[in-house]
Design a protein around this motif. Structure first.
Motif, PDB file in Angstrom:
ATOM      1  N   THR A  63     -42.458  26.073  39.842  1.00 39.24           N
ATOM      2  CA  THR A  63     -43.850  25.927  40.280  1.00 39.24           C
ATOM      3  C   THR A  63     -44.761  25.601  39.100  1.00 39.24           C
ATOM      4  N   ASP A  64     -44.424  26.092  37.899  1.00 37.29           N
ATOM      5  CA  ASP A  64     -45.220  25.762  36.713  1.00 37.29           C
ATOM      6  C   ASP A  64     -45.168  24.269  36.386  1.00 37.29           C
ATOM      7  N   PRO A  68     -42.201  22.387  44.068  1.00 38.23           N
ATOM      8  CA  PRO A  68     -42.025  21.142  44.818  1.00 38.23           C
ATOM      9  C   PRO A  68     -43.345  20.373  44.931  1.00 38.23           C
ATOM     10  N   HIS A  69     -43.278  19.111  44.775  1.00 34.97           N
ATOM     11  CA  HIS A  69     -44.452  18.252  44.764  1.00 34.97           C
ATOM     12  C   HIS A  69     -44.828  17.865  46.195  1.00 34.97           C
ATOM     13  N   HIS A  70     -46.046  18.156  46.596  1.00 35.00           N
ATOM     14  CA  HIS A  70     -46.576  17.812  47.925  1.00 35.00           C
ATOM     15  C   HIS A  70     -45.815  18.468  49.071  1.00 35.00           C
ATOM     16  N   CYS A  75     -43.467  25.412  48.483  1.00 34.10           N
ATOM     17  CA  CYS A  75     -44.205  26.062  47.400  1.00 34.10           C
ATOM     18  C   CYS A  75     -44.534  27.505  47.770  1.00 34.10           C
ATOM     19  N   LEU A  76     -45.011  27.719  48.983  1.00 35.25           N
ATOM     20  CA  LEU A  76     -45.313  29.080  49.435  1.00 35.25           C
ATOM     21  C   LEU A  76     -44.061  29.940  49.502  1.00 35.25           C
ATOM     22  N   VAL A  81     -40.975  34.379  47.259  1.00 30.20           N
ATOM     23  CA  VAL A  81     -39.745  34.924  46.674  1.00 30.20           C
ATOM     24  C   VAL A  81     -40.050  35.539  45.315  1.00 30.20           C
ATOM     25  N   LEU A  82     -40.855  34.857  44.529  1.00 30.35           N
ATOM     26  CA  LEU A  82     -41.262  35.370  43.222  1.00 30.35           C
ATOM     27  C   LEU A  82     -41.957  36.717  43.365  1.00 30.35           C
TER      28      LEU A  82
END
Length: 110
Positions: A63-64, A68-70, A75-76, A81-82
């Motif tokens: 994510t840094d 994933p792009h778009h 991303c969520l 998970v993080l």
């Protein structure tokens, strides 16, 4: 250039965290004398930290760097998970602290 160094450091930390905590689990599994209540809590913490090192930190690195792009849902998912693994590690650490506090309290009362 600074981002690459940070990513490499995070990967090293993730690897060492995973391997070190795996060795804790193996030590308690192999040695019968290490199977105490306190060490079971430490194994729980080690398992949570294995999840942080092997799954959560790589998700944070991805994510840094913008992956994933778009894709909002992926991303969520990665950020969830993080959060889940880091919170489970924190709660395991809390359980160890409470267990140690109660053990000291009980030993001073008796």
């Amino acid at each position: 250039k600074n981002m690459y160094i940070q990513t490499k450091v995070e990967l090293v930390i993730a690897f060492l965290s995973t391997v070190g905590n795996f060795l804790v689990c193996v030590a308690v599994g192999i040695n019968q004398k290490l199977r105490t209540v306190t060490n079971y809590f430490l194994v729980s913490l080690a398992v949570a930290d294995i999840g942080v090192g092997s799954i959560a930190i790589p998700c944070a690195i991805l994510t840094d760097i913008g992956l994933p792009h778009h894709n909002l849902h992926l991303c969520l998912l990665m950020l969830s998970v993080l959060m889940m693994f880091t919170q489970s590690s924190i709660f395991s650490l809390l359980a160890v602290a409470v267990e140690r506090y109660l053990a000291i309290l009980i030993s001073t009362i008796c």
